[in-house]
Design an enzyme around this catalytic site. Structure first.
Site, PDB file in Angstrom:
ATOM      1  N   GLU A 195      33.947   3.726  -7.343  1.00 41.47           N
ATOM      2  CA  GLU A 195      35.392   3.532  -7.525  1.00 41.47           C
ATOM      3  C   GLU A 195      35.966   2.386  -6.705  1.00 41.47           C
ATOM      4  O   GLU A 195      36.869   1.685  -7.164  1.00 41.47           O
ATOM      5  CB  GLU A 195      36.145   4.827  -7.180  1.00 41.47           C
ATOM      6  CG  GLU A 195      36.029   5.927  -8.229  1.00 41.47           C
ATOM      7  CD  GLU A 195      34.820   6.832  -8.017  1.00 41.47           C
ATOM      8  OE1 GLU A 195      33.889   6.438  -7.280  1.00 41.47           O
ATOM      9  OE2 GLU A 195      34.805   7.927  -8.581  1.00 41.47           O
ATOM     10  N   GLY A 254      33.654   9.662 -11.725  1.00 43.56           N
ATOM     11  CA  GLY A 254      33.946  11.000 -12.235  1.00 43.56           C
ATOM     12  C   GLY A 254      32.696  11.673 -12.796  1.00 43.56           C
ATOM     13  O   GLY A 254      32.623  12.905 -12.843  1.00 43.56           O
ATOM     14  N   GLU A 306      31.083  13.195  -9.863  1.00 51.08           N
ATOM     15  CA  GLU A 306      31.950  14.301  -9.434  1.00 51.08           C
ATOM     16  C   GLU A 306      31.745  15.513 -10.334  1.00 51.08           C
ATOM     17  O   GLU A 306      31.704  16.660  -9.880  1.00 51.08           O
ATOM     18  CB  GLU A 306      33.418  13.844  -9.454  1.00 51.08           C
ATOM     19  CG  GLU A 306      33.686  12.801  -8.363  1.00 51.08           C
ATOM     20  CD  GLU A 306      35.067  12.167  -8.467  1.00 51.08           C
ATOM     21  OE1 GLU A 306      35.426  11.705  -9.569  1.00 51.08           O
ATOM     22  OE2 GLU A 306      35.779  12.148  -7.450  1.00 51.08           O
ATOM     23  N   ALA A 323      35.526   8.167 -15.123  1.00 55.24           N
ATOM     24  CA  ALA A 323      36.800   8.287 -15.821  1.00 55.24           C
ATOM     25  C   ALA A 323      36.905   7.137 -16.820  1.00 55.24           C
ATOM     26  O   ALA A 323      36.229   6.119 -16.673  1.00 55.24           O
ATOM     27  CB  ALA A 323      37.935   8.199 -14.807  1.00 55.24           C
TER      28      ALA A 323
HETATM   29  C1  3H9 Z   1      36.415   7.113 -11.863  1.00 56.34           C
HETATM   30  O1  3H9 Z   1      35.521   7.688 -12.375  1.00 56.34           O
HETATM   31  C2  3H9 Z   1      37.534   7.762 -11.111  1.00 56.34           C
HETATM   32  C3  3H9 Z   1      37.274   9.187 -10.764  1.00 56.34           C
HETATM   33  O2  3H9 Z   1      36.775   9.309  -9.453  1.00 56.34           O
HETATM   34  C4  3H9 Z   1      38.570   9.946 -10.737  1.00 56.34           C
HETATM   35  C5  3H9 Z   1      39.067  10.495 -11.977  1.00 56.34           C
HETATM   36  C6  3H9 Z   1      40.324  11.335 -11.814  1.00 56.34           C
HETATM   37  N1  3H9 Z   1      35.731   3.518 -18.914  1.00 56.34           N
HETATM   38  O3  3H9 Z   1      29.341  -2.614 -18.791  1.00 56.34           O
HETATM   39  P1  3H9 Z   1      28.938  -2.545 -20.214  1.00 56.34           P
HETATM   40  C7  3H9 Z   1      32.859   0.166 -21.523  1.00 56.34           C
HETATM   41  S1  3H9 Z   1      36.547   5.415 -11.992  1.00 56.34           S
HETATM   42  C8  3H9 Z   1      36.011   2.848 -20.037  1.00 56.34           C
HETATM   43  O4  3H9 Z   1      29.042  -3.766 -21.054  1.00 56.34           O
HETATM   44  P2  3H9 Z   1      26.282  -1.885 -19.324  1.00 56.34           P
HETATM   45  C9  3H9 Z   1      32.849  -1.313 -21.220  1.00 56.34           C
HETATM   46  O5  3H9 Z   1      34.162  -1.798 -21.086  1.00 56.34           O
HETATM   47  C10 3H9 Z   1      35.190   4.947 -12.999  1.00 56.34           C
HETATM   48  N2  3H9 Z   1      35.151   1.965 -20.607  1.00 56.34           N
HETATM   49  O6  3H9 Z   1      27.466  -1.915 -20.367  1.00 56.34           O
HETATM   50  C11 3H9 Z   1      32.136  -1.862 -22.428  1.00 56.34           C
HETATM   51  O7  3H9 Z   1      33.061  -1.913 -23.503  1.00 56.34           O
HETATM   52  P3  3H9 Z   1      32.981  -3.071 -24.593  1.00 56.34           P
HETATM   53  C12 3H9 Z   1      33.923   4.924 -12.259  1.00 56.34           C
HETATM   54  C13 3H9 Z   1      33.988   1.777 -19.999  1.00 56.34           C
HETATM   55  O8  3H9 Z   1      25.212  -1.108 -19.966  1.00 56.34           O
HETATM   56  C14 3H9 Z   1      31.116  -0.771 -22.744  1.00 56.34           C
HETATM   57  O9  3H9 Z   1      31.606   0.420 -22.119  1.00 56.34           O
HETATM   58  N3  3H9 Z   1      32.908   4.365 -13.063  1.00 56.34           N
HETATM   59  C15 3H9 Z   1      33.647   2.446 -18.819  1.00 56.34           C
HETATM   60  O10 3H9 Z   1      26.005  -3.250 -18.818  1.00 56.34           O
HETATM   61  C16 3H9 Z   1      29.732  -1.055 -22.222  1.00 56.34           C
HETATM   62  O11 3H9 Z   1      29.819  -1.374 -20.843  1.00 56.34           O
HETATM   63  C17 3H9 Z   1      32.619   3.061 -13.060  1.00 56.34           C
HETATM   64  O12 3H9 Z   1      33.198   2.297 -12.328  1.00 56.34           O
HETATM   65  C18 3H9 Z   1      34.570   3.363 -18.279  1.00 56.34           C
HETATM   66  N4  3H9 Z   1      34.298   4.047 -17.166  1.00 56.34           N
HETATM   67  O13 3H9 Z   1      26.837  -1.069 -18.060  1.00 56.34           O
HETATM   68  C19 3H9 Z   1      31.545   2.616 -14.004  1.00 56.34           C
HETATM   69  N5  3H9 Z   1      32.405   2.036 -18.429  1.00 56.34           N
HETATM   70  O14 3H9 Z   1      31.631  -2.960 -25.204  1.00 56.34           O
HETATM   71  C20 3H9 Z   1      31.981   1.394 -14.736  1.00 56.34           C
HETATM   72  C21 3H9 Z   1      31.998   1.153 -19.357  1.00 56.34           C
HETATM   73  O15 3H9 Z   1      34.140  -2.807 -25.472  1.00 56.34           O
HETATM   74  N6  3H9 Z   1      31.021   0.958 -15.707  1.00 56.34           N
HETATM   75  N7  3H9 Z   1      32.943   0.999 -20.311  1.00 56.34           N
HETATM   76  O16 3H9 Z   1      33.129  -4.348 -23.793  1.00 56.34           O
HETATM   77  C22 3H9 Z   1      29.886   0.320 -15.402  1.00 56.34           C
HETATM   78  O17 3H9 Z   1      29.563   0.099 -14.249  1.00 56.34           O
HETATM   79  C23 3H9 Z   1      29.028  -0.163 -16.525  1.00 56.34           C
HETATM   80  O18 3H9 Z   1      29.850  -0.279 -17.659  1.00 56.34           O
HETATM   81  C24 3H9 Z   1      27.849   0.765 -16.890  1.00 56.34           C
HETATM   82  C25 3H9 Z   1      27.169   0.259 -18.190  1.00 56.34           C
HETATM   83  C26 3H9 Z   1      26.850   0.722 -15.737  1.00 56.34           C
HETATM   84  C27 3H9 Z   1      28.328   2.172 -17.118  1.00 56.34           C
END
Ligand code: 3H9
Length: 708
Positions: free
Chosen positions: A130, A107, A110, A63
């Site tokens: 999450e 998500g 999911e 998400a």
């Molecule tokens: C969910 O999914 C809830 C669902 O179950 C229910 C829904 C109803 N959203 O980390 P990075 C941005 S909860 C918005 O530096 P990497 C991040 O802020 C979600 N932005 O890169 C950054 O922005 P900026 C579950 C996001 O390669 C840029 O992307 N998912 C999101 O080191 C690059 O990120 C998670 O918890 C997001 N979801 O790592 C995953 N993700 O450049 C969370 C990233 O402006 N994310 N951004 O600073 C991560 O673990 C890491 O970001 C990821 C990439 C592994 C994806």
């Protein structure tokens, strides 16, 4: 469908491509785009099967976390409808194959599980992370994952939040095939092969849900582990409850319970704090006057001076990141001791299963011990980690100035000393900065990067980028005594000793802060680090203490008795040969005696006051750090405390926590402490200002004097 989801059709196979850089989050427009594509696929008789894939570097990473604030207030478009979109995918009349590269997270997983089949490249990872954001899967993840992977695996993934690689996902039936070569071509071929055959719906696959007898011990063990390893956090327990519901309720009812728990977690202070942490860690990498495109210095080789605990740990950090490193000591015996410690440390990691022997052998071969400066001219960065003393550091930097090549970065691992003065020992202060690692350096994630007056932007950009490569969270700080972390910590520890002197027991103080969520109580930390360290520093700076201002006495007295903590078998606590602590009644008697001599009034002090005294001491000093510009933002201070000082992540860090309590309330308490305890508690002007104007630390932007 908009630009976020594209639909193409070739020879009966439809391909939906989600294109929402950088991580294909499910931002508003994405779920709607998928739903529209599914409608078109259903309506088009020529389409036999469909593939859903992510553009760019990844499948869907979850998400859009930025949308959660709106979802809390009921205003988010898209994310809220996402679960119903999943139903549409599963009910699509043509089989849908999910094609995963990069990550399928939250998500994203999911979404993948709502498809009929999943294929992935070998390098892909999947997970339900999450809980790390203080929430649980909110789009049927807790209901579909146990149906694919079984209850034990689903519970572990949803409650711990860790990612698993494609091979493991295949083993647990979360994906159906690993694709070698081009993912899209492989997924299309897969889709063609299954087209026209009955498509399995995950929500209807009940065969892995187990019996109540089978599940009870799994769930009980998961709850026990969550209470221990994720102490104080509500989301892991909620995630377990939701997975349990999958085993007991029909799919639709399980989904309703999941949604209820998801919304409760989302509304909690814990998830607000953890989401703050997610963004704060990424924000910390951004330095206003050092733009992303600032050229960085390539770092292919490193050198470390000093093979003590810190130097050895730092050499391991470079080696672990694949950067060959020279490790210099002054004499052979010290060098041998240093190397022996490194070997022991690695052996421990192998024993715990963290590293393989092969990995460790490779790392060890990257650490080259030396007694002289030969080879230092090839190093791109040199980290000095000798004993903490200005004269010695200056002497080492003068030597490095002669030994290092032009353009090499000269870094000091000082924890307190003035980086400009250290730099003045060289002819190139613009290449000097502080890199303050935290013990144990090979484990603790925090790296304070200290900007000197002359440090160039490219040196800062290099250090910030390097920190990520080294697996650290780099935070840029200004050059003041103790920098940010230790400068604030001094106030925290001082208060913990004060409350002991005023009548609280050592154990009560540590318990109050442990229960607050700190990894350890402050007095136990002192015993671990060695009480003599602070004692030596206090003696050195005694001349700076203002007359008439109270300073703690009990810690110094313990040191005068040779009670330095764990290493001498006694400090605030007594220790056995295994370094197990027990309360020491003698300490209680001694402290009462010293307090009486110093005319310190004794009274009962409850856990709440202990926490307020210690944590608000951090907050008040943090406010000074911020307004004096030694940290770029309140979030940076939080990142420092979470990654270097064991502050509970679910409270967001000291500054976020203060915002949560309310700055007016914090300010009033600080003023009350000032009235009782004098000028050490004078409120920081910034705290006063924000409290009086209804502001928060998180919204405060530092003025012109910030370290930019
Ligand atoms: C969910 O999914 C809830 C669902 O179950 C229910 C829904 C109803 N959203 O980390 P990075 C941005 S909860 C918005 O530096 P990497 C991040 O802020 C979600 N932005 O890169 C950054 O922005 P900026 C579950 C996001 O390669 C840029 O992307 N998912 C999101 O080191 C690059 O990120 C998670 O918890 C997001 N979801 O790592 C995953 N993700 O450049 C969370 C990233 O402006 N994310 N951004 O600073 C991560 O673990 C890491 O970001 C990821 C990439 C592994 C994806």
């Amino acid at each position: 469908m908009g630009d976020l989801v594209q639909l193409t059709k070739t020879d009966g196979i439809a391909v939906m491509t989600i294109d929402n850089p950088p991580v294909n989050a499910l931002s508003p427009g994405v779920p709607e785009g998928i739903a529209e594509a599914i409608d078109q696929i259903n309506a088009d008789a020529a389409v036999l099967a469909a593939v859903l894939i992510g553009a760019g570097r990844t499948f869907v990473s979850g998400a859009d976390i930025k949308e959660f604030a709106k979802l809390r207030s009921g205003g988010a478009r898209g994310t809220m409808d996402f679960p119903s979109v999943l139903g549409r995918i599963e009910n699509c009349r043509k089989p849908v194959v999910m094609a995963i590269h990069g990550n399928a997270l939250g998500g994203g997983l999911e979404l993948a599980m709502a498809g009929h089949y999943r294929v992935a490249v070998a390098s892909a990872q999947v997970g339900q992370p999450e809980v790390k954001l203080g929430i649980i899967p909110g789009a049927h993840g807790t209901q579909r994952l146990p149906r694919l992977a079984g209850v034990a695996k689903a519970v572990a993934m949803c409650a711990e939040g860790n990612l698993i690689p494609a091979a493991e996902a295949l083993k647990f039936n979360i994906i159906d095939r690993i694709i070698e070569g081009d993912l899209l071509a492989g997924a299309v071929a897969f889709a063609r092969a299954i087209a026209g055959k009955p498509a399995p719906k995950t929500s209807e696959r009940n065969e892995k849900l187990g019996t109540a007898e089978e599940n009870a011990p799994i769930l009980a063990a998961a709850r026990d582990a969550a209470r221990k390893k994720q102490r104080g956090m509500m989301a892991p327990l909620a995630a377990i409850e939701a997975v349990e519901a999958a085993t007991k309720l029909p799919f639709e009812e399980g989904c309703r319970l999941e949604r209820k728990l998801f919304m409760e977690c989302l509304a909690s202070d814990q998830s607000k704090a953890l989401i703050h942490v997610f963004f704060a860690e990424r924000e910390a990498a951004k330095i206003p006057d050092v733009p992303r495109e600032t050229p960085a210095i390539p770092v292919a080789r490193a050198a470390v001076v000093g093979a003590g605990t810190m130097g050895g740990g730092i050499a391991m950090v470079f080696a672990n990141a694949g950067i060959p490193v020279l490790l210099k000591e002054a004499d052979q015996a010290a060098l041998d001791r240093g190397l022996e410690n490194i070997r022991k440390n690695y052996a421990g990691s192998v024993a715990r299963g963290r590293f393989t022997q092969q990995f460790v052998d490779e790392r060890l071969s990257m650490i080259r011990p030396t007694l002289g400066y030969e080879g230092f001219a090839q190093a791109d960065i040199i980290v000095e980690a000798v004993f903490e003393g200005m004269e010695l550091k200056k002497q080492v930097f003068a030597e490095l100035d002669r030994a290092a090549k032009p353009g090499a970065i000269l870094a000091s691992n000082t924890s307190t000393l003035n980086i400009d003065e250290i730099a003045s020992a060289t002819s190139r202060p613009e290449f000097v900065l502080g890199t303050h690692f935290f013990s144990p350096a090979n484990v603790t994630r925090l790296l304070e990067i200290v900007r000197g007056r002359a440090t160039t932007k490219s040196v800062i950009a290099t250090a910030m980028q390097l920190s990520k490569k080294l697996g650290k969270v780099g935070v840029l700080v200004g050059n003041c005594r103790g920098f940010v972390g230790n400068r604030m910590f001094h106030h925290y520890v001082r208060e913990s000793v004060f409350v002991v002197e005023e009548g609280a027991s050592v154990e009560a103080v540590d318990k109050a802060l442990y229960d607050f969520g700190m990894a350890m109580g402050p007095l136990a930390v002192g015993d671990l680090a060695g009480l003599d360290v602070g004692w030596r520093i206090r003696k050195e700076y005694r001349h700076l203490e203002k007359p008439g201002v109270r300073h703690p006495i009990a810690g110094d007295r313990l040191c005068e008795m040779g009670r330095f903590g764990q290493k001498t078998g006694a400090g605030w606590y007594k220790y056995d040969e295994k370094r197990q602590a027990t309360p020491d009644p003698e300490v209680a008697v001694l402290v009462r005696k010293w307090a009486a001599e110093a005319h310190i009034r004794q009274r009962a002090i409850g856990a709440e006051e202990i926490v307020e005294r210690c944590v608000y001491a951090l907050v008040n000093e943090g406010a000074r750090v911020l307004e004096e510009g030694y940290a770029l933002r309140a979030g940076d201070i939080d990142v420092i405390y979470l990654n270097g000082y064991g502050f509970p992540a679910y409270r967001g860090g000291p500054m976020w926590y203060a915002d949560t309590v309310g700055l007016k309330k914090v300010y009033d308490r600080v003023r009350a402490f000032e009235a009782e305890l004098g000028e050490i508690w004078t409120p920081a002007p910034l705290l006063k200002h924000l409290a009086e104007t209804g502001g928060t630390f998180s919204e405060y932007t530092p003025g012109r004097n910030a370290i930019a």
